[in-house]
Design a protein around this motif. Structure first.
Motif, PDB file in Angstrom:
ATOM      1  N   ILE A   1       0.858  -1.187   0.000  1.00  0.00           N
ATOM      2  CA  ILE A   1       0.000   0.000   0.000  1.00  0.00           C
ATOM      3  C   ILE A   1       0.892   1.233   0.000  1.00  0.00           C
ATOM      4  CG2 ILE A   1      -1.929  -1.134   1.184  1.00  0.00           C
ATOM      5  CD1 ILE A   1      -1.052   0.223   3.778  1.00  0.00           C
ATOM      6  N   PRO A   2       0.400   2.361  -0.519  1.00  0.00           N
ATOM      7  CA  PRO A   2       1.206   3.591  -0.515  1.00  0.00           C
ATOM      8  C   PRO A   2       1.610   3.986   0.901  1.00  0.00           C
ATOM      9  CG  PRO A   2      -0.727   3.843  -1.927  1.00  0.00           C
ATOM     10  CD  PRO A   2      -0.912   2.553  -1.199  1.00  0.00           C
ATOM     11  N   GLY A   3       2.848   4.460   1.041  1.00  0.00           N
ATOM     12  CA  GLY A   3       3.331   4.975   2.321  1.00  0.00           C
ATOM     13  C   GLY A   3       3.914   3.929   3.247  1.00  0.00           C
ATOM     14  N   ILE A   4       3.960   2.658   2.794  1.00  0.00           N
ATOM     15  CA  ILE A   4       4.399   1.602   3.703  1.00  0.00           C
ATOM     16  C   ILE A   4       5.846   1.778   4.143  1.00  0.00           C
ATOM     17  CG2 ILE A   4       5.189  -0.006   1.928  1.00  0.00           C
ATOM     18  CD1 ILE A   4       3.159  -0.906   5.097  1.00  0.00           C
ATOM     19  N   ASP A   5       6.643   2.501   3.351  1.00  0.00           N
ATOM     20  CA  ASP A   5       8.069   2.669   3.676  1.00  0.00           C
ATOM     21  C   ASP A   5       8.368   3.984   4.392  1.00  0.00           C
ATOM     22  OD1 ASP A   5       8.857   0.222   2.531  1.00  0.00           O
ATOM     23  OD2 ASP A   5       8.839   1.106   0.529  1.00  0.00           O
ATOM     24  N   LEU A   6       7.350   4.738   4.770  1.00  0.00           N
ATOM     25  CA  LEU A   6       7.577   5.986   5.492  1.00  0.00           C
ATOM     26  C   LEU A   6       8.216   5.733   6.857  1.00  0.00           C
ATOM     27  CD1 LEU A   6       4.255   7.976   4.872  1.00  0.00           C
ATOM     28  CD2 LEU A   6       6.551   8.728   4.209  1.00  0.00           C
TER      29      LEU A   6
ATOM     30  N   GLY B   1       8.372   5.606  10.634  1.00  0.00           N
ATOM     31  CA  GLY B   1       7.244   5.428  11.539  1.00  0.00           C
ATOM     32  C   GLY B   1       6.366   4.254  11.148  1.00  0.00           C
ATOM     33  N   SER B   2       6.656   3.639   9.988  1.00  0.00           N
ATOM     34  CA  SER B   2       5.966   2.419   9.561  1.00  0.00           C
ATOM     35  C   SER B   2       6.900   1.244   9.838  1.00  0.00           C
ATOM     36  CB  SER B   2       5.622   2.490   8.073  1.00  0.00           C
ATOM     37  OG  SER B   2       5.123   1.255   7.609  1.00  0.00           O
ATOM     38  N   HIS B   3       6.443   0.302  10.655  1.00  0.00           N
ATOM     39  CA  HIS B   3       7.313  -0.764  11.136  1.00  0.00           C
ATOM     40  C   HIS B   3       6.718  -2.139  10.847  1.00  0.00           C
ATOM     41  CE1 HIS B   3       9.307   2.414  13.437  1.00  0.00           C
ATOM     42  NE2 HIS B   3       8.137   2.726  13.978  1.00  0.00           N
ATOM     43  N   GLY B   4       7.595  -3.108  10.655  1.00  0.00           N
ATOM     44  CA  GLY B   4       7.174  -4.498  10.579  1.00  0.00           C
ATOM     45  C   GLY B   4       7.134  -5.116  11.964  1.00  0.00           C
ATOM     46  N   ALA B   5       6.196  -6.022  12.169  1.00  0.00           N
ATOM     47  CA  ALA B   5       6.040  -6.654  13.473  1.00  0.00           C
ATOM     48  C   ALA B   5       7.303  -7.409  13.881  1.00  0.00           C
ATOM     49  CB  ALA B   5       4.844  -7.594  13.450  1.00  0.00           C
ATOM     50  N   ALA B   6       7.918  -8.108  12.932  1.00  0.00           N
ATOM     51  CA  ALA B   6       9.070  -8.949  13.278  1.00  0.00           C
ATOM     52  C   ALA B   6      10.204  -8.123  13.891  1.00  0.00           C
ATOM     53  CB  ALA B   6       9.563  -9.692  12.035  1.00  0.00           C
ATOM     54  N   ASP B   7      10.429  -6.927  13.361  1.00  0.00           N
ATOM     55  CA  ASP B   7      11.506  -6.086  13.892  1.00  0.00           C
ATOM     56  C   ASP B   7      11.201  -5.637  15.321  1.00  0.00           C
ATOM     57  OD1 ASP B   7      12.940  -6.285  11.536  1.00  0.00           O
ATOM     58  OD2 ASP B   7      12.085  -4.453  10.682  1.00  0.00           O
ATOM     59  N   PHE B   8       9.948  -5.231  15.564  1.00  0.00           N
ATOM     60  CA  PHE B   8       9.590  -4.766  16.901  1.00  0.00           C
ATOM     61  C   PHE B   8       9.615  -5.914  17.905  1.00  0.00           C
ATOM     62  CE2 PHE B   8       6.217  -3.308  20.004  1.00  0.00           C
ATOM     63  CZ  PHE B   8       7.023  -2.366  20.618  1.00  0.00           C
ATOM     64  N   VAL B   9       9.096  -7.065  17.511  1.00  0.00           N
ATOM     65  CA  VAL B   9       9.121  -8.231  18.397  1.00  0.00           C
ATOM     66  C   VAL B   9      10.569  -8.605  18.729  1.00  0.00           C
ATOM     67  CG1 VAL B   9       8.581 -10.693  18.571  1.00  0.00           C
ATOM     68  CG2 VAL B   9       6.881  -9.109  17.640  1.00  0.00           C
ATOM     69  N   SER B  10      11.436  -8.577  17.722  1.00  0.00           N
ATOM     70  CA  SER B  10      12.846  -8.890  17.971  1.00  0.00           C
ATOM     71  C   SER B  10      13.459  -7.895  18.937  1.00  0.00           C
ATOM     72  CB  SER B  10      13.621  -8.886  16.648  1.00  0.00           C
ATOM     73  OG  SER B  10      13.197  -9.940  15.811  1.00  0.00           O
ATOM     74  N   TRP B  11      13.051  -6.620  18.827  1.00  0.00           N
ATOM     75  CA  TRP B  11      13.596  -5.610  19.743  1.00  0.00           C
ATOM     76  C   TRP B  11      13.157  -5.884  21.174  1.00  0.00           C
ATOM     77  CZ3 TRP B  11      10.886  -1.878  22.694  1.00  0.00           C
ATOM     78  CH2 TRP B  11      11.735  -1.025  23.426  1.00  0.00           C
ATOM     79  N   TYR B  12      11.853  -6.075  21.400  1.00  0.00           N
ATOM     80  CA  TYR B  12      11.434  -6.228  22.799  1.00  0.00           C
ATOM     81  C   TYR B  12      11.804  -7.592  23.380  1.00  0.00           C
ATOM     82  CZ  TYR B  12       6.746  -8.176  21.368  1.00  0.00           C
ATOM     83  OH  TYR B  12       5.687  -8.898  20.848  1.00  0.00           O
ATOM     84  N   ASP B  13      12.235  -8.534  22.542  1.00  0.00           N
ATOM     85  CA  ASP B  13      12.734  -9.809  23.053  1.00  0.00           C
ATOM     86  C   ASP B  13      14.255  -9.853  23.145  1.00  0.00           C
ATOM     87  OD1 ASP B  13      10.568 -11.419  23.770  1.00  0.00           O
ATOM     88  OD2 ASP B  13      10.093 -11.855  21.694  1.00  0.00           O
TER      89      ASP B  13
ATOM     90  N   ASP C   1       0.427   8.293  14.464  1.00  0.00           N
ATOM     91  CA  ASP C   1       1.818   8.724  14.316  1.00  0.00           C
ATOM     92  C   ASP C   1       2.760   7.574  13.989  1.00  0.00           C
ATOM     93  OD1 ASP C   1       0.956  11.319  15.370  1.00  0.00           O
ATOM     94  OD2 ASP C   1       0.834  10.260  17.282  1.00  0.00           O
ATOM     95  N   ALA C   2       2.280   6.339  14.098  1.00  0.00           N
ATOM     96  CA  ALA C   2       3.099   5.166  13.789  1.00  0.00           C
ATOM     97  C   ALA C   2       2.173   4.033  13.361  1.00  0.00           C
ATOM     98  CB  ALA C   2       3.937   4.739  14.994  1.00  0.00           C
ATOM     99  N   VAL C   3       2.697   3.150  12.515  1.00  0.00           N
ATOM    100  CA  VAL C   3       1.936   2.007  12.026  1.00  0.00           C
ATOM    101  C   VAL C   3       2.807   0.764  12.153  1.00  0.00           C
ATOM    102  CG1 VAL C   3       0.825   0.910  10.039  1.00  0.00           C
ATOM    103  CG2 VAL C   3       0.574   3.378  10.410  1.00  0.00           C
ATOM    104  N   TYR C   4       2.244  -0.281  12.744  1.00  0.00           N
ATOM    105  CA  TYR C   4       2.907  -1.576  12.828  1.00  0.00           C
ATOM    106  C   TYR C   4       2.095  -2.578  12.018  1.00  0.00           C
ATOM    107  CZ  TYR C   4       5.633   0.272  16.753  1.00  0.00           C
ATOM    108  OH  TYR C   4       6.478   1.017  17.540  1.00  0.00           O
ATOM    109  N   ARG C   5       2.722  -3.243  11.070  1.00  0.00           N
ATOM    110  CA  ARG C   5       2.007  -4.263  10.297  1.00  0.00           C
ATOM    111  C   ARG C   5       2.335  -5.641  10.849  1.00  0.00           C
ATOM    112  NH1 ARG C   5       6.357  -2.801   7.238  1.00  0.00           N
ATOM    113  NH2 ARG C   5       7.621  -4.499   6.353  1.00  0.00           N
ATOM    114  N   ALA C   6       1.284  -6.363  11.238  1.00  0.00           N
ATOM    115  CA  ALA C   6       1.425  -7.722  11.753  1.00  0.00           C
ATOM    116  C   ALA C   6       0.568  -8.626  10.874  1.00  0.00           C
ATOM    117  CB  ALA C   6       0.990  -7.791  13.215  1.00  0.00           C
ATOM    118  N   VAL C   7       0.992  -8.760   9.617  1.00  0.00           N
ATOM    119  CA  VAL C   7       0.184  -9.471   8.618  1.00  0.00           C
ATOM    120  C   VAL C   7       0.832 -10.781   8.200  1.00  0.00           C
ATOM    121  CG1 VAL C   7      -0.922  -7.382   7.763  1.00  0.00           C
ATOM    122  CG2 VAL C   7       1.255  -8.102   6.769  1.00  0.00           C
ATOM    123  N   GLY C   8       1.711 -11.312   9.048  1.00  0.00           N
ATOM    124  CA  GLY C   8       2.330 -12.601   8.773  1.00  0.00           C
ATOM    125  C   GLY C   8       3.823 -12.499   8.530  1.00  0.00           C
ATOM    126  N   TYR C   9       4.475 -13.650   8.644  1.00  0.00           N
ATOM    127  CA  TYR C   9       5.919 -13.738   8.442  1.00  0.00           C
ATOM    128  C   TYR C   9       6.212 -14.497   7.145  1.00  0.00           C
ATOM    129  CZ  TYR C   9       6.744 -12.345  13.336  1.00  0.00           C
ATOM    130  OH  TYR C   9       6.801 -11.665  14.520  1.00  0.00           O
TER     131      TYR C   9
END
Length: 346
Positions: A109-114, A116-128, A307-315
């Motif tokens: 979708i447009p804007g996915i690379d802005l 503040g747009s994050h993938g779930a895997a990266d955030f999960v890896s950070w908090y783990d 202000d931020a978007v996290y996509r958790a649409v699968g690995y």
């Protein structure tokens, strides 16, 4: 029965249980279990939220398997660089690849690379505390969108909404605790493309979403649709029925005025992330159920000031050196009878 040597690439649950089965069913089997990380257990260690101690208890069972004399764990070995398929074929009778899926599925979708747009895997890896990711994470967004209707989306929403001090009873890394203490999020908006019966949360995790006194869970009634396929799913699946029942209870509950809120929006499909230099909003399109478990678009659009978007649409799985790979499906092509989780090469 002759002795055999087997190499297993990937020391997560699939690789460890495959090693367990091999050594139990073949008396002469000896297994070397390789992983690119220094520690085993895969997503159980690096993919489960810190406040899920019940799931992390699985590590005890995995550790018992690894303690067996027939199985040897060898960490810090990167397949394709330190070890190649030709090496494995020369020294082992069989090879099992169980590397799993660790990359985020794309969302076109447009804007996915802005920013503040994050993938779930990266955030999960950070908090783990995964060693491959930076130790800091930007948590300055007050309004956050989470795209997806599975347990990963639920984990992200909960981690962003709960006060950091409530995580101190877990094994959260100190840098993650310090980062979450600076978290500015007040409202987490979870968007699902379909209705309540198509949500993929597990019932217990969904119920526990409201256990923090600092968090209100708000299910918005718009999009709460039960069509024929939904009713059939509720009647035949206990898990679906419990999730829908929990959702109804959340809808009936009055907000307490807690400082943090998790909003669930049903029948809303993301169509664009808005902004010029960073995320400034999310545009969704309302969907409606068609009666067979699917949803169609309606042409009615909504803009959400986040202000931020996290996509958790699968690995997605990634291509392993010297193995065939279907880049469209992101899988190793195997015969229909083969297990989809791992592939053996003899």
């Amino acid at each position: 029965m002759r002795n055999i040597r087997v190499a297993v690439i990937g020391a997560g649950p699939a690789g460890i249980y495959a090693s367990d089965i091999l050594t139990k069913e073949h008396e002469g089997a000896r297994v070397d279990l390789f992983d690119r990380l220094p520690a085993p257990y895969g997503l159980v260690r690096y993919g489960v939220a810190p406040d899920h101690p019940r799931i992390k208890e699985i590590i005890k069972a995995l550790r018992r398997v690894l303690s067996r004399d027939e199985i040897r764990f060898i960490g810090n070995v990167h397949y394709g660089t330190d070890l190649k398929l030709s090496d494995l074929r020369r020294h082992y009778d069989a090879v099992i690849f169980s590397t799993g899926a660790r990359a985020d599925r794309t969302l076109d979708i447009p804007g996915i690379d802005l920013p503040g747009s994050h993938g779930a895997a990266d955030f999960v890896s950070w908090y783990d505390g995964h060693p491959d990711v930076p130790r800091d994470w930007p948590l300055d967004a007050r309004q956050v969108a989470v795209l997806g209707a599975g347990n990963v989306a639920l984990d992200i929403a909960r981690v962003l909404a709960k006060p950091a001090d409530e995580q101190l009873t877990t094994e959260i890394p100190d840098n993650v605790y310090q980062g979450l203490k600076r978290n500015q999020a007040t409202d987490i908006h979870v968007f699902a493309r379909r209705g309540p019966a198509q949500i993929k949360f597990t019932p217990m995790e969904f119920r526990e979403l409201s256990h923090s006194p600092a968090v209100d869970v708000i299910v918005h009634p718009e999009g709460f649709e039960i069509d024929e396929a939904s009713q059939q799913a509720i009647n035949t699946s206990k898990s679906t029925r419990l999730v829908v029942d929990t959702m109804l209870k959340y809808m009936e509950r009055e907000p307490t005025g807690a400082p943090h809120r998790i909003h669930l929006h049903l029948c809303q499909a993301p169509v664009a992330i808005l902004g010029t230099t960073r995320v400034e909003g999310l545009r969704t399109e309302r969907t409606e159920l068609t009666g067979d478990g699917t949803a169609r678009r309606t042409g009615e659009y909504f803009d959400w000031p986040v202000d931020a978007v996290y996509r958790a649409v699968g690995y997605l799985s990634t291509h392993l050196a010297d193995l065939p790979f279907d880049h469209f499906e992101a899988v190793v092509p195997t015969p229909a009878a083969a297990c989809s989780r791992w592939t053996a090469w003899r």
